[in-house]
Design an enzyme around this catalytic site. Structure first.
Site, PDB file in Angstrom:
ATOM      1  N   LYS A   1      17.145  -8.106   3.728  1.00 41.59           N
ATOM      2  CA  LYS A   1      17.898  -7.429   2.671  1.00 41.59           C
ATOM      3  C   LYS A   1      17.138  -6.179   2.276  1.00 41.59           C
ATOM      4  CE  LYS A   1      21.717  -8.138   0.339  1.00 41.59           C
ATOM      5  NZ  LYS A   1      22.927  -8.794   0.881  1.00 41.59           N
TER       6      LYS A   1
HETATM    7  P1  NAD Z   1      31.098  -3.819  -5.078  1.00 38.61           P
HETATM    8  O1  NAD Z   1      30.093  -2.869  -5.601  1.00 38.61           O
HETATM    9  O2  NAD Z   1      32.146  -3.333  -4.133  1.00 38.61           O
HETATM   10  O3  NAD Z   1      31.863  -4.526  -6.292  1.00 38.61           O
HETATM   11  C1  NAD Z   1      31.224  -5.154  -7.355  1.00 38.61           C
HETATM   12  C2  NAD Z   1      32.292  -5.426  -8.419  1.00 38.61           C
HETATM   13  O4  NAD Z   1      31.721  -6.224  -9.457  1.00 38.61           O
HETATM   14  C3  NAD Z   1      32.839  -4.180  -9.094  1.00 38.61           C
HETATM   15  O5  NAD Z   1      34.214  -4.353  -9.355  1.00 38.61           O
HETATM   16  C4  NAD Z   1      32.057  -4.125 -10.406  1.00 38.61           C
HETATM   17  O6  NAD Z   1      32.749  -3.410 -11.438  1.00 38.61           O
HETATM   18  C5  NAD Z   1      31.980  -5.596 -10.711  1.00 38.61           C
HETATM   19  N1  NAD Z   1      30.923  -5.945 -11.646  1.00 38.61           N
HETATM   20  C6  NAD Z   1      29.656  -5.481 -11.708  1.00 38.61           C
HETATM   21  N2  NAD Z   1      29.001  -6.041 -12.742  1.00 38.61           N
HETATM   22  C7  NAD Z   1      29.884  -6.876 -13.333  1.00 38.61           C
HETATM   23  C8  NAD Z   1      29.820  -7.743 -14.444  1.00 38.61           C
HETATM   24  N3  NAD Z   1      28.706  -7.832 -15.167  1.00 38.61           N
HETATM   25  N4  NAD Z   1      30.910  -8.466 -14.754  1.00 38.61           N
HETATM   26  C9  NAD Z   1      32.038  -8.362 -14.019  1.00 38.61           C
HETATM   27  N5  NAD Z   1      32.176  -7.565 -12.965  1.00 38.61           N
HETATM   28  C10 NAD Z   1      31.108  -6.828 -12.624  1.00 38.61           C
HETATM   29  O7  NAD Z   1      30.253  -5.020  -4.434  1.00 38.61           O
HETATM   30  P2  NAD Z   1      30.752  -6.094  -3.362  1.00 38.61           P
HETATM   31  O8  NAD Z   1      30.425  -5.584  -1.996  1.00 38.61           O
HETATM   32  O9  NAD Z   1      32.129  -6.522  -3.678  1.00 38.61           O
HETATM   33  O10 NAD Z   1      29.715  -7.267  -3.647  1.00 38.61           O
HETATM   34  C11 NAD Z   1      29.913  -8.203  -4.698  1.00 38.61           C
HETATM   35  C12 NAD Z   1      29.021  -9.404  -4.464  1.00 38.61           C
HETATM   36  O11 NAD Z   1      29.339  -9.975  -3.200  1.00 38.61           O
HETATM   37  C13 NAD Z   1      27.527  -9.134  -4.444  1.00 38.61           C
HETATM   38  O12 NAD Z   1      26.867 -10.273  -4.953  1.00 38.61           O
HETATM   39  C14 NAD Z   1      27.226  -9.000  -2.946  1.00 38.61           C
HETATM   40  O13 NAD Z   1      25.874  -9.305  -2.660  1.00 38.61           O
HETATM   41  C15 NAD Z   1      28.155 -10.046  -2.402  1.00 38.61           C
HETATM   42  N6  NAD Z   1      28.498  -9.895  -0.986  1.00 38.61           N
HETATM   43  C16 NAD Z   1      29.084  -8.738  -0.513  1.00 38.61           C
HETATM   44  C17 NAD Z   1      29.444  -8.664   0.829  1.00 38.61           C
HETATM   45  C18 NAD Z   1      30.185  -7.474   1.390  1.00 38.61           C
HETATM   46  O14 NAD Z   1      30.563  -7.532   2.572  1.00 38.61           O
HETATM   47  N7  NAD Z   1      30.450  -6.431   0.626  1.00 38.61           N
HETATM   48  C19 NAD Z   1      29.158  -9.733   1.691  1.00 38.61           C
HETATM   49  C20 NAD Z   1      28.560 -10.885   1.165  1.00 38.61           C
HETATM   50  C21 NAD Z   1      28.242 -10.950  -0.177  1.00 38.61           C
END
Ligand code: NAD
Length: 424
Positions: A114
């Site tokens: 990571k």
């Molecule tokens: P992103 O930045 O696209 O979206 C994050 C979302 O969460 C946004 O809508 C933001 O406004 C919201 N957010 C942030 N803080 C918040 C809070 N306190 N309360 C409510 N909403 C909040 O990120 P993502 O890629 O969707 O990733 C989200 C999660 O999924 C992370 O934990 C990431 O590690 C995990 N993840 C992502 C992927 C991927 O392919 N993008 C894969 C596996 C895991």
């Protein structure tokens, strides 16, 4: 003076400890030796870099960047890069180990890594972010690589940032090396289906879990926290499969409509509103805390870690939690959730759809051939469904919750690979 590791953050759940406590419990059940336990818990490599960047106003600001390779025993390490003001070494270490377990659970030939940069991308211009990403790439030239460690998008990064990494890395190597990252734009060798892959995998896992609970998706309701990449696609695909998504949320708060949110309208609104749902009027405004305690069938935390803790776990009414985010449930909440009989499809299984299609992207880059969307979706769905079944079957065999079962599957695989390779 050598680097002094920061003290654990006291006022916050510690994601590394959350991960380690589950790891400890599963390691005991698998019965691995103390030596193997020591090998598996320590990251193989941890890199911290200072990144000077010229800001638009001419001032130079230095950011701190991290890359942690937890394990590369099953193959090259794999893991996203996160841009967030709260990024710190402990978090990156936890997320790197999660990637090791995640790749092992879905049975793809990768280790776990990571990366992160402590910065606030919302307060930075595109040019500032580009200079920061290019600096990070140069600083990590001897760490990353298509056969060593392959970054991907995570919170705050996407295809745009991946393209800058390909460009900077390729310049250093004197040739185009597009498989140094995954999650690239399509024209640069990205894979069809990658953008929606994590949300799609969350949906496959949720439907498989509904099937086990004999829940009819057409009568089921869901609430999704986080409306970024993972949350919005999960909401859209759950809706497509008949589930009524009654609430969504993002950093601006929660939006509730008991008849179901019009997800397409919410996505369009967000896309035309600087990426946020602020002001979305197709629903009643609620808080993120209220969203978590709604009486829905399926709760999908897809925003960030540690949103479900021992403080609020008691108020959760969902029948199942499908973890789209990494580490949304702190270890302190596990017992409360389990005692309430809530089925949890854990992060290392539920959100593995993204890394699965990242793997497909890397495979396509290596063979120099593009698969169709239909082939990618079918293969990714099968990987997710097989992994779900493997974890579910393990949970039945050991009589443990699915989270522990997922760790058992993963630790068993990584530990037995170590034993075959030996050399320590
Ligand atoms: P992103 O930045 O696209 O979206 C994050 C979302 O969460 C946004 O809508 C933001 O406004 C919201 N957010 C942030 N803080 C918040 C809070 N306190 N309360 C409510 N909403 C909040 O990120 P993502 O890629 O969707 O990733 C989200 C999660 O999924 C992370 O934990 C990431 O590690 C995990 N993840 C992502 C992927 C991927 O392919 N993008 C894969 C596996 C895991």
């Amino acid at each position: 003076m050598g680097y002094i590791e920061p003290a654990p953050i006291k006022d916050k759940e510690n994601p590394l400890e959350s991960m380690m406590s589950r790891f400890d419990a599963a390691a005991k059940l698998v019965g691995i030796s103390d030596e193997m336990y020591d090998i598996l818990k320590v990251p193989a490599r941890q890199v911290i870099v200072g990144l000077p960047v010229t800001m638009d106003n001419g001032a130079i600001k230095v950011f701190e960047g991290y890359r942690v390779i937890h394990s590369n025993i099953l193959g090259p390490a794999k893991g996203g890069i996160r841009l967030d003001p709260a990024v710190h070494l402990d978090e990156v270490r936890a997320l790197a180990a999660w990637m090791t377990w995640k790749c092992a659970v879905v049975d793809i030939p990768y280790g776990g890594a990571k990366g992160g940069i402590a910065c606030n991308p919302r307060e930075m211009s595109a040019g500032e972010i580009e200079r920061l990403i290019r600096q990070y790439t140069v600083a990590m030239l001897d760490v990353i690589g298509p056969d060593r460690d392959i970054p991907a998008p995570d919170m705050g990064t996407g295809p745009r940032e991946m393209a800058w990494i390909v460009d900077e890395y390729s310049k250093a190597k004197g040739m185009t090396v597009n498989n140094v990252v995954t999650g690239k734009p399509l024209v640069l060798g990205g894979s069809l289906g990658r953008t929606e892959a994590t949300g799609r995998g969350v949906t496959v896992a949720a439907l498989a879990a509904m099937d086990k609970l004999r829940m009819n998706p057409y009568r089921a309701t869901a609430a999704v926290q986080g409306f970024g990449n993972v949350g919005s696609f999960a909401a859209e695909l759950l809706h497509e499969r008949g589930v009524t998504v009654v609430a969504v949320s993002d950093i601006s708060g929660g939006y509730y409509n008991k008849k179901g949110i019009d997800i397409t309208a919410a996505v369009n609104y967000r896309n035309g509103n600087k990426g946020t749902l602020e002001g979305f009027d197709g629903a009643e405004k609620i808080s993120n805390e209220e969203l978590l305690s709604l009486a829905v069938d399926v709760l999908v935390p897809a925003a960030k870690e540690d949103v479900i803790t021992d403080d609020n776990a008691g108020s959760i009414q969902a029948k199942m939690i499908v973890e789209g985010a990494n580490g949304p449930t702190s270890a302190s909440a596990d017992e409360i959730i389990n005692s309430k009989g809530i089925l949890v499809v854990p992060d290392i299984l539920a959100n593995a759809g993204g890394v699965t299609v990242s793997y497909f992207e890397w495979v396509q880059n290596r063979i120099g051939y593009k698969w169709t969307l239909d082939r990618i979706n079918r293969r990714a769905d099968r990987v997710m469904k097989d992994a779900f079944d493997r974890v579910f079957e393990t949970s039945q065999r050991y009589q443990v919750p699915m989270r522990l079962a997922a760790y058992i599957v993963a630790i068993d695989k990584v530990a037995s690979t170590y034993k075959f390779r030996g050399g320590y």
